[in-house]
Design a protein around this motif. Structure first.
Motif, PDB file in Angstrom:
ATOM      1  N   GLY A 181      69.217  51.593  37.873  1.00 48.26           N
ATOM      2  CA  GLY A 181      69.306  52.959  37.345  1.00 48.26           C
ATOM      3  C   GLY A 181      70.139  52.933  36.138  1.00 48.26           C
ATOM      4  N   GLY A 182      70.615  52.088  35.504  1.00 48.02           N
ATOM      5  CA  GLY A 182      71.407  52.082  34.385  1.00 48.02           C
ATOM      6  C   GLY A 182      73.036  51.632  34.676  1.00 48.02           C
ATOM      7  N   GLU A 183      73.057  51.456  36.042  1.00 45.92           N
ATOM      8  CA  GLU A 183      74.471  50.979  36.632  1.00 45.92           C
ATOM      9  C   GLU A 183      74.871  49.904  36.035  1.00 45.92           C
ATOM     10  OE1 GLU A 183      76.920  50.078  40.590  1.00 45.92           O
ATOM     11  OE2 GLU A 183      74.814  49.921  40.780  1.00 45.92           O
ATOM     12  N   LEU A 184      73.826  48.819  36.007  1.00 43.73           N
ATOM     13  CA  LEU A 184      73.960  47.219  35.634  1.00 43.73           C
ATOM     14  C   LEU A 184      73.329  47.151  34.158  1.00 43.73           C
ATOM     15  CD1 LEU A 184      73.177  45.427  38.858  1.00 43.73           C
ATOM     16  CD2 LEU A 184      75.655  45.852  37.891  1.00 43.73           C
ATOM     17  N   MET A 185      74.029  46.275  33.328  1.00 43.31           N
ATOM     18  CA  MET A 185      73.345  46.240  31.972  1.00 43.31           C
ATOM     19  C   MET A 185      73.485  44.624  31.680  1.00 43.31           C
ATOM     20  SD  MET A 185      75.762  48.263  29.557  1.00 43.31           S
ATOM     21  CE  MET A 185      75.546  49.785  30.682  1.00 43.31           C
ATOM     22  N   PHE A 186      72.733  44.048  30.890  1.00 38.67           N
ATOM     23  CA  PHE A 186      72.807  42.709  30.260  1.00 38.67           C
ATOM     24  C   PHE A 186      73.870  43.064  29.014  1.00 38.67           C
ATOM     25  CE2 PHE A 186      68.633  42.195  32.063  1.00 38.67           C
ATOM     26  CZ  PHE A 186      68.809  40.736  32.649  1.00 38.67           C
ATOM     27  N   VAL A 187      74.757  41.986  28.965  1.00 33.82           N
ATOM     28  CA  VAL A 187      75.885  42.211  27.849  1.00 33.82           C
ATOM     29  C   VAL A 187      75.980  40.653  27.357  1.00 33.82           C
ATOM     30  CG1 VAL A 187      77.184  43.871  29.261  1.00 33.82           C
ATOM     31  CG2 VAL A 187      77.777  41.609  29.395  1.00 33.82           C
TER      32      VAL A 187
END
Length: 240
Positions: A181-187
């Motif tokens: 739900g947007g907590e984790l993201m690819f960086v």
């Protein structure tokens, strides 16, 4: 030694023969969608479905064995099972200890996931599962490596602030990012590592390796391996 949990796979039906060679298939059972334990306590996932089909084509009877990742190669060498199907990338270092079939999952990228953009991937703290090619890469990258026995713990380390980011297979991380739900993201950028995923065997088991190689080749040629890749990893995944 960790206790081993045995589950019985479907028997390969061998025309004209009452018996088939029994092969014990070692897996971690903790790396979805490659392998996991379902609600019935059975080994499940891409590698379970693929492994059962390979055994049927090779006219083998297969039993599935669950083993912790950090001891999965030593227990293969010690003959506690006969193969490893556990999302294991083919590397030169591992190939010095065990043998591999051809790959059944094409070479893919590893990726970083964090709680926010702008984390320091070169000088910060990065979590990875112990004894993986990702852990080896982080250790040489300049970042501070924190290792954990299971992939779930590497994600938890990011969520609880022990690590700035996690580094793992992109295909393992993708559903976790999508479900967060947007907590984790690819960086950062993806990093190609390894020579694809293959089945590990003892170096002495050349006949068994050849049987599985032939079965993998037949699934590549008739398109059934690509169909399984699409089923478990989604359209757009690398195929043959």
């Amino acid at each position: 030694m960790k206790s081993l949990i045995f589950t019985t796979a479907a028997l390969a039906i061998v025309a004209g023969s009452a018996f088939a060679q029994t092969v014990r298939m070692g897996t971690e059972g903790a790396y979805p969608p490659y392998n996991f334990i379902n609600d019935s306590g059975e080994v499940d996932g891409f590698e379970r479905e693929l492994g059962d089909e390979l055994c049927a084509r090779a006219e083998l009877t297969c039993e599935w064995v669950k083993n912790d990742w950090d001891s999965i190669i030593p227990n293969l060498v010690s003959s506690n099972y006969d193969t490893i199907m556990a999302g294991m990338s083919i590397t030169d270092e591992r190939d010095e200890v065990i043998d591999f079939t051809q790959d059944y999952y094409p070479p893919t990228e590893s990726a970083y996931v964090a709680l926010s953009e702008g984390v320091d991937l070169e000088g910060g703290i990065v979590s990875a599962q112990t004894a993986t090619i990702q852990a080896g890469y982080v250790a040489e990258s300049g970042a501070t490596l924190v290792e954990f026995a299971t992939p779930e713990e590497t994600i938890a380390a990011v969520r609880n602030g022990e690590a700035d980011a996690v580094f793992a297979d992109y295909d393992y991380l993708l559903p976790l990012v999508e479900e967060s739900g947007g907590e984790l993201m690819f960086v950062g950028e993806g990093v190609p590592l390894g020579g694809g995923v293959g089945m590990g065997l003892r170096e002495s088991d050349t006949e068994l390796r050849d049987k599985f190689d032939a079965a993998i080749t037949s699934m590549k040629e008739d398109g059934s391996l690509n169909a399984l890749l699409d089923k478990w990893f989604g359209e757009g995944v690398g195929t043959y």
